[in-house]
Design a protein around this motif. Structure first.
Motif, PDB file in Angstrom:
ATOM      1  N   ALA A  36       0.518  -1.466  -0.311  1.00  0.00           N
ATOM      2  CA  ALA A  36       0.117   0.056   0.001  1.00  0.00           C
ATOM      3  C   ALA A  36       1.421   1.415  -0.028  1.00  0.00           C
ATOM      4  O   ALA A  36       2.309   1.040   0.898  1.00  0.00           O
ATOM      5  N   ALA A  38       0.717   4.110   1.927  1.00  0.00           N
ATOM      6  CA  ALA A  38       1.431   4.017   2.668  1.00  0.00           C
ATOM      7  C   ALA A  38       2.356   3.217   3.448  1.00  0.00           C
ATOM      8  O   ALA A  38       3.206   3.849   4.698  1.00  0.00           O
ATOM      9  N   THR A 168      -3.052   5.930   6.511  1.00  0.00           N
ATOM     10  CA  THR A 168      -3.831   6.257   5.834  1.00  0.00           C
ATOM     11  C   THR A 168      -4.218   7.534   4.966  1.00  0.00           C
ATOM     12  O   THR A 168      -5.024   7.842   6.081  1.00  0.00           O
ATOM     13  N   GLU A 172      -8.558   8.148   1.768  1.00  0.00           N
ATOM     14  CA  GLU A 172      -8.321   7.494   0.801  1.00  0.00           C
ATOM     15  C   GLU A 172      -8.916   6.200   1.978  1.00  0.00           C
ATOM     16  O   GLU A 172      -8.242   5.157   1.400  1.00  0.00           O
ATOM     17  N   ARG A 173      -9.120   6.067   2.403  1.00  0.00           N
ATOM     18  CA  ARG A 173      -9.885   4.908   3.904  1.00  0.00           C
ATOM     19  C   ARG A 173     -10.415   3.721   3.226  1.00  0.00           C
ATOM     20  O   ARG A 173     -10.754   3.031   3.697  1.00  0.00           O
ATOM     21  N   LEU A 176      -8.840   0.916   2.795  1.00  0.00           N
ATOM     22  CA  LEU A 176      -8.886  -0.085   3.551  1.00  0.00           C
ATOM     23  C   LEU A 176      -9.287  -1.517   3.478  1.00  0.00           C
ATOM     24  O   LEU A 176      -8.967  -2.649   3.326  1.00  0.00           O
TER      25      LEU A 176
END
Length: 210
Positions: A36, A38, A168, A172-173, A176
């Motif tokens: 990801a 992150a 994050t 953009e969550r 998840l």
């Protein structure tokens, strides 16, 4: 399973050495740094460029983010659909055709560094570039494993669900659930040749399976 802390500098040194030792002939090597945003896969891939060049390996950097499908496909089910993000965003066919397949033994080594500009939603019209023999392609991005994409080495950067949510950005969550699905359905920790835990990217740790 053993988790061994390692400094970012030592991690780069270890990975560069591992890549360099994969082949001592003229083969081109394809390396995926999966994770990801992150977890910083692009940061790690960038950090590998100079050490590999110092080892005599020409390097080409490519990001999966530049090989997305058009917005009409990505957003068919809405702009924040986690399943579409997982399944539809990456143009796997273009990545194979324009980047990975030309680096097969006997390939011409000509790759397209970028394919699609998500901002303009148009082809980038980039020119082909050649990766010389003994060269290394460093590809970063999410969801690269479990798709039958051909790599000589895969590195997966992993975070706990809590760390990923914390790192994050709010906007953009919605992504998840896609990463949780990737974890449970694909199992990238087990598929990758090397897995690195990055709860804090400043303090990575190697995950070694027994």
């Amino acid at each position: 399973m053993r988790v061994t802390p390692i400094s970012p500098e030592r991690l780069v040194e270890l990975l560069a050495g591992r890549i360099h030792e994969l082949a001592d002939d003229d083969r081109r090597l394809r390396v995926a740094v999966d994770g990801a945003a992150a977890t910083g896969p692009g940061v790690l891939a960038d950090a590998l460029v100079e050490p590999l060049r110092l080892l005599g390996r020409p390097v080409r950097r490519v990001s999966a983010d530049d090989f997305l499908r058009p917005a009409s496909v990505r957003f068919e089910y809405g702009k924040e659909d986690p399943d579409a993000f997982h399944d539809l965003w990456l143009d796997q066919g273009a990545l194979l055709r324009e980047v990975l397949d030309p680096l097969e033994p006997g390939g011409d080594g000509r790759v397209l560094p970028t394919y699609w500009d998500r901002a303009s939603d148009r082809a980038t019209r980039a020119r082909y570039v050649e990766l010389p023999p003994r060269g290394v392609l460093l590809l970063d991005g999410p969801f690269l494993l479990g798709r039958w994409l051909p790599f000589e080495l895969t590195v997966h950067l992993t975070q706990s669900a809590a760390a990923l949510a914390r790192r994050t950005p709010e906007a953009e969550r919605w992504t998840l659930p896609a990463f949780e699905r990737y974890r449970t359905e694909t199992g990238p920790d087990e598929l990758a040749d090397l897995t690195v835990r990055v709860e804090d990217p400043r303090h990575p740790a190697l995950v070694e399976r027994d």
